[in-house]
Scaffold this active site. Sequence first.
Site, mmCIF file in Angstrom:
data_model
loop_
_atom_site.group_PDB
_atom_site.id
_atom_site.type_symbol
_atom_site.label_atom_id
_atom_site.label_comp_id
_atom_site.label_asym_id
_atom_site.label_seq_id
_atom_site.Cartn_x
_atom_site.Cartn_y
_atom_site.Cartn_z
ATOM 1 N N ASP A 109 -10.085 19.166 4.033
ATOM 2 C CA ASP A 109 -8.736 19.038 4.596
ATOM 3 C C ASP A 109 -8.501 20.182 5.576
ATOM 4 O O ASP A 109 -8.896 21.315 5.314
ATOM 5 C CB ASP A 109 -7.701 19.080 3.450
ATOM 6 C CG ASP A 109 -6.334 18.569 3.869
ATOM 7 O OD1 ASP A 109 -5.756 19.141 4.807
ATOM 8 O OD2 ASP A 109 -5.841 17.605 3.249
ATOM 9 N N THR A 114 -3.366 1.215 5.156
ATOM 10 C CA THR A 114 -1.962 0.885 4.891
ATOM 11 C C THR A 114 -1.689 -0.599 5.133
ATOM 12 O O THR A 114 -2.388 -1.244 5.931
ATOM 13 C CB THR A 114 -1.071 1.739 5.825
ATOM 14 O OG1 THR A 114 0.249 1.211 5.831
ATOM 15 C CG2 THR A 114 -1.564 1.719 7.264
ATOM 16 N N ASP A 115 -0.612 -1.103 4.527
ATOM 17 C CA ASP A 115 -0.192 -2.488 4.805
ATOM 18 C C ASP A 115 0.444 -2.601 6.197
ATOM 19 O O ASP A 115 0.643 -3.706 6.697
ATOM 20 C CB ASP A 115 0.792 -2.985 3.729
ATOM 21 C CG ASP A 115 2.078 -2.170 3.625
ATOM 22 O OD1 ASP A 115 2.192 -1.117 4.291
ATOM 23 O OD2 ASP A 115 2.982 -2.589 2.863
ATOM 24 N N GLU A 116 0.739 -1.440 6.838
ATOM 25 C CA GLU A 116 1.433 -1.493 8.134
ATOM 26 C C GLU A 116 0.552 -2.089 9.236
ATOM 27 O O GLU A 116 1.055 -2.478 10.285
ATOM 28 C CB GLU A 116 1.951 -0.101 8.514
ATOM 29 C CG GLU A 116 2.842 0.453 7.418
ATOM 30 C CD GLU A 116 3.659 1.673 7.806
ATOM 31 O OE1 GLU A 116 3.937 1.869 8.997
ATOM 32 O OE2 GLU A 116 4.031 2.429 6.887
ATOM 33 N N TYR A 158 1.324 4.760 14.843
ATOM 34 C CA TYR A 158 0.663 5.047 13.556
ATOM 35 C C TYR A 158 -0.125 3.835 13.078
ATOM 36 O O TYR A 158 -1.329 3.926 12.808
ATOM 37 C CB TYR A 158 1.703 5.447 12.499
ATOM 38 C CG TYR A 158 1.177 5.387 11.075
ATOM 39 C CD1 TYR A 158 0.166 6.248 10.656
ATOM 40 C CD2 TYR A 158 1.688 4.461 10.151
ATOM 41 C CE1 TYR A 158 -0.337 6.184 9.357
ATOM 42 C CE2 TYR A 158 1.197 4.407 8.853
ATOM 43 C CZ TYR A 158 0.187 5.261 8.457
ATOM 44 O OH TYR A 158 -0.311 5.197 7.173
ATOM 45 N N LYS A 195 -4.213 3.222 12.566
ATOM 46 C CA LYS A 195 -4.831 2.866 11.286
ATOM 47 C C LYS A 195 -5.582 1.535 11.416
ATOM 48 O O LYS A 195 -6.670 1.372 10.860
ATOM 49 C CB LYS A 195 -3.773 2.762 10.174
ATOM 50 C CG LYS A 195 -3.143 4.071 9.759
ATOM 51 C CD LYS A 195 -4.110 5.081 9.169
ATOM 52 C CE LYS A 195 -4.606 4.703 7.796
ATOM 53 N NZ LYS A 195 -5.415 5.820 7.181
ATOM 54 N N ASN A 245 4.050 1.157 0.670
ATOM 55 C CA ASN A 245 4.681 2.492 0.654
ATOM 56 C C ASN A 245 4.545 3.146 -0.713
ATOM 57 O O ASN A 245 4.876 2.539 -1.728
ATOM 58 C CB ASN A 245 6.180 2.365 0.962
ATOM 59 C CG ASN A 245 6.444 2.095 2.421
ATOM 60 O OD1 ASN A 245 5.981 1.105 2.963
ATOM 61 N ND2 ASN A 245 7.183 2.976 3.069
ATOM 62 N N ARG A 278 10.834 -2.466 2.160
ATOM 63 C CA ARG A 278 9.512 -1.931 1.874
ATOM 64 C C ARG A 278 9.159 -2.257 0.427
ATOM 65 O O ARG A 278 10.043 -2.441 -0.414
ATOM 66 C CB ARG A 278 9.471 -0.402 2.079
ATOM 67 C CG ARG A 278 9.800 0.054 3.521
ATOM 68 C CD ARG A 278 8.700 -0.353 4.470
ATOM 69 N NE ARG A 278 8.899 0.090 5.848
ATOM 70 C CZ ARG A 278 9.395 -0.676 6.826
ATOM 71 N NH1 ARG A 278 9.793 -1.912 6.563
ATOM 72 N NH2 ARG A 278 9.477 -0.219 8.062
ATOM 73 N N GLY A 298 10.858 -0.135 17.542
ATOM 74 C CA GLY A 298 9.739 -0.942 17.018
ATOM 75 C C GLY A 298 9.742 -1.040 15.498
ATOM 76 O O GLY A 298 8.705 -1.289 14.888
ATOM 77 N N TYR A 326 16.700 14.278 13.954
ATOM 78 C CA TYR A 326 17.995 13.817 13.452
ATOM 79 C C TYR A 326 19.200 14.384 14.187
ATOM 80 O O TYR A 326 20.288 13.857 14.069
ATOM 81 C CB TYR A 326 18.110 14.114 11.956
ATOM 82 C CG TYR A 326 17.114 13.318 11.145
ATOM 83 C CD1 TYR A 326 17.335 11.974 10.867
ATOM 84 C CD2 TYR A 326 15.928 13.897 10.708
ATOM 85 C CE1 TYR A 326 16.406 11.224 10.157
ATOM 86 C CE2 TYR A 326 14.991 13.149 9.992
ATOM 87 C CZ TYR A 326 15.239 11.822 9.720
ATOM 88 O OH TYR A 326 14.325 11.082 9.026
#
Length: 349
Positions: free
Chosen positions: A34, A131-133, A156, A160, A185, A220, A289, A347
């Site tokens: 890492d 990921t499921d994304e 992102y 992936k 998630n 999600r 998006g 934010y």
Amino acid sequence: MSTIIITGGAGFIGSHVVREFVLKYPNYKIVNLDVLTYAGNLANLKDIEHHANYTFVKADITDANHVLQIFEQYKPDGVIHLAAESHVDRSIVDPLAFVMTNVIGTVNLLNAAKTIWKGDFEGKRFHHVSTDEVYGTLGEVGLFKEDTAYDPHSPYSASKASSDHFVRAYNDTYGLPVVLTNCSNNYGPNHFPEKLIPLCIHNVLTNKPLPIYGDGKFTRDWLFVIDHARAIDLVFHKGKNGDSYNVGGFNEWQNIDLVKELCKQVDEKLGREQGTAASLITFVKDRPGHDLRYAIDASKINQELGYKPSVTFEEGLSQTIDWYLNNQDWLDQVSSGEYQNYYKKQYQG
Ligand code: NAD
Ligand code: TYD
């Protein structure tokens, strides 16, 4: 199988995977590779860092030479690849960082495995954690299956998706033994407070607004992180070469309902009047998006490998909130420094 390199082991999910393997397989040597970005934190592994079968190596997977040198030194039989840039909002601001780590970094790891295994793949395995994304967004009905066409929308998820394609291409072209998992998630302890659940817990504790993107109706499918680690263990050992497995909890929540449930539990645990935390809920500008709905059909991993999540969402969320309430020093440490700049830009900018 004797040596396994786990990439991204200091991150949220990686640290739970490292712990699962270090404790469950004392005969394996676990090497945590890492680079320690803002999301990597060795404090996540304090309880196991002195175990004889655990080693940490600081390295950047975008550095092909260093990656190869580490593979030559440790000669892994297995790789479990989790290192990634993982936050959609950051990918909208800086897509190239996602291409570098998620695409180039993955290809560097595939090349290193291919080089040291030299075509002798007996007992070898490269497990890519995705990921499921990658499947894009669902409408109000339907579920992602393993053969759902890829249709990523954020930088992102595009990075992936690209990495998943490279992993499959190395299986098809060079025979590299691979498995993939595409998970929904995650939530749980050690989650960096830029993602919805830990961000809201952190903001309740610091009395800041709980920012809900758009109308809050985005959906999600949430899975407790330790159940994801168990699924990775199962697929790494028993998954079929070349196959991918969707992992999820059959646990869909609209963001607004989830945040209200979280507020209810936090008020209960802090002994405060119901409605105190929820009064911080604030609707803010939507994410560009923004995918409407993710939901996983996890029947393949259930039927082929007997996988089932071990905790209900209510239990998992309660354990997660308890962990943050008991580890406020962890939250203070990770939310100082760079996080403050990120938060302002995201934010308040
Ligand atoms: P995270 O952001 O918490 O951790 C990522 C880890 O990777 C950190 O420790 C970081 O230091 C390390 N890293 C980043 N760039 C690196 C580089 N160039 N070289 C070496 N290490 C690097 O992420 P996470 O939420 O734990 O996700 C882990 C994996 O699981 C990712 O591949 C992600 O795409 C996938 N995933 C995440 C979720 C989720 O809900 N969080 C769901 C499904 C799949
Ligand atoms: P997030 O935790 O970033 O995960 P992902 O984008 O990978 O699904 O976001 C989960 C959902 O919560 C997503 O629909 C975006 C939304 N969200 C908010 O409404 N407010 C926030 O401040 C964040 C970070 C996310």
